[in-house]
Design a protein around this motif. Structure first.
Motif, PDB file in Angstrom:
ATOM      1  N   ALA A 148      27.332 -69.940  -2.966  1.00  0.00           N
ATOM      2  CA  ALA A 148      27.457 -69.491  -4.351  1.00  0.00           C
ATOM      3  C   ALA A 148      27.780 -70.658  -5.278  1.00  0.00           C
ATOM      4  N   ALA A 149      28.609 -71.591  -4.829  1.00  0.00           N
ATOM      5  CA  ALA A 149      28.980 -72.733  -5.664  1.00  0.00           C
ATOM      6  C   ALA A 149      27.766 -73.591  -5.984  1.00  0.00           C
ATOM      7  N   VAL A 150      26.901 -73.813  -5.010  1.00  0.00           N
ATOM      8  CA  VAL A 150      25.703 -74.622  -5.253  1.00  0.00           C
ATOM      9  C   VAL A 150      24.763 -73.904  -6.210  1.00  0.00           C
ATOM     10  N   LEU A 151      24.574 -72.600  -6.026  1.00  0.00           N
ATOM     11  CA  LEU A 151      23.709 -71.844  -6.934  1.00  0.00           C
ATOM     12  C   LEU A 151      24.235 -71.887  -8.360  1.00  0.00           C
TER      13      LEU A 151
ATOM     14  N   ILE B 129      33.213 -78.228 -13.055  1.00  0.00           N
ATOM     15  CA  ILE B 129      34.521 -77.579 -12.931  1.00  0.00           C
ATOM     16  C   ILE B 129      34.408 -76.307 -12.092  1.00  0.00           C
ATOM     17  N   ARG B 130      33.369 -75.494 -12.337  1.00  0.00           N
ATOM     18  CA  ARG B 130      33.178 -74.278 -11.541  1.00  0.00           C
ATOM     19  C   ARG B 130      32.950 -74.609 -10.073  1.00  0.00           C
ATOM     20  N   TYR B 131      32.162 -75.645  -9.797  1.00  0.00           N
ATOM     21  CA  TYR B 131      31.877 -76.030  -8.415  1.00  0.00           C
ATOM     22  C   TYR B 131      33.154 -76.466  -7.706  1.00  0.00           C
ATOM     23  N   VAL B 132      33.924 -77.334  -8.339  1.00  0.00           N
ATOM     24  CA  VAL B 132      35.163 -77.829  -7.719  1.00  0.00           C
ATOM     25  C   VAL B 132      36.145 -76.679  -7.506  1.00  0.00           C
ATOM     26  N   THR B 133      36.226 -75.768  -8.457  1.00  0.00           N
ATOM     27  CA  THR B 133      37.122 -74.612  -8.316  1.00  0.00           C
ATOM     28  C   THR B 133      36.722 -73.759  -7.119  1.00  0.00           C
ATOM     29  N   MET B 134      35.440 -73.474  -6.990  1.00  0.00           N
ATOM     30  CA  MET B 134      34.987 -72.636  -5.879  1.00  0.00           C
ATOM     31  C   MET B 134      35.180 -73.333  -4.536  1.00  0.00           C
TER      32      MET B 134
ATOM     33  N   PHE C 243      26.971 -79.675 -18.061  1.00  0.00           N
ATOM     34  CA  PHE C 243      27.150 -80.301 -16.751  1.00  0.00           C
ATOM     35  C   PHE C 243      28.625 -80.324 -16.369  1.00  0.00           C
ATOM     36  N   ARG C 244      29.483 -80.649 -17.331  1.00  0.00           N
ATOM     37  CA  ARG C 244      30.926 -80.706 -17.057  1.00  0.00           C
ATOM     38  C   ARG C 244      31.457 -79.329 -16.672  1.00  0.00           C
ATOM     39  N   SER C 245      31.045 -78.277 -17.368  1.00  0.00           N
ATOM     40  CA  SER C 245      31.535 -76.938 -17.027  1.00  0.00           C
ATOM     41  C   SER C 245      31.034 -76.509 -15.648  1.00  0.00           C
ATOM     42  N   ARG C 246      29.804 -76.894 -15.281  1.00  0.00           N
ATOM     43  CA  ARG C 246      29.290 -76.574 -13.944  1.00  0.00           C
ATOM     44  C   ARG C 246      30.050 -77.337 -12.873  1.00  0.00           C
TER      45      ARG C 246
END
Length: 125
Positions: free
Chosen positions: A68-71, A24-29, A19-22
């Motif tokens: 893409a971030a939500v997916l 981070i990816r969402y916030v980055t995008m 969950f934490r890695s997802r």
């Protein structure tokens, strides 16, 4: 020469780590999306060559990145081969247990027999 650590388990990452890695990816995008918005505003005021191309590129980033971030944020890692095998084995066990619970008299078996079908056709007439 450094020795590589020995892997003592094949356990998957914990749900909290995933969950934490997802996150981070969402916030980055979404940060890149915000950068596209700011870049578009700066480009309009600066009027560089090929302005239309750069604005289309920024607009595409602002439209595509949230989708893409939500997916990506809602996607879990793919199951490993061992996880798929364990899941299939558990499903087979559940199916076997369900069959074992039914009395043998209630289970209707399909018999493919030429005589059987001929008798059935005569009965239907």
């Amino acid at each position: 020469m450094k020795k590589q650590p020995v892997l003592i388990t094949d356990a998957a990452r914990s749900p909290d780590e995933q969950f934490r890695s997802r996150q981070i990816r969402y916030v980055t995008m979404m940060s890149v999306r915000a950068a596209c918005l700011i870049a578009g505003a700066v480009l309009i005021s600066a009027r560089p060559p090929w302005l239309g191309f750069w604005l289309i590129l920024c607009a595409a980033g602002m439209v595509f990145l949230p989708w893409a971030a939500v997916l990506i944020a809602n996607d879990r890692p793919a199951k490993s081969k061992a996880e798929r095998a364990a899941s299939a084995a558990a499903e087979r066990e559940r199916h076997q247990a369900a069959l074992a619970e039914q009395p043998a008299e209630e289970i209707e078996y399909l018999t493919i027999d030429g005589e059987h079908w001929a008798e059935r056709e005569q009965q239907q007439r």
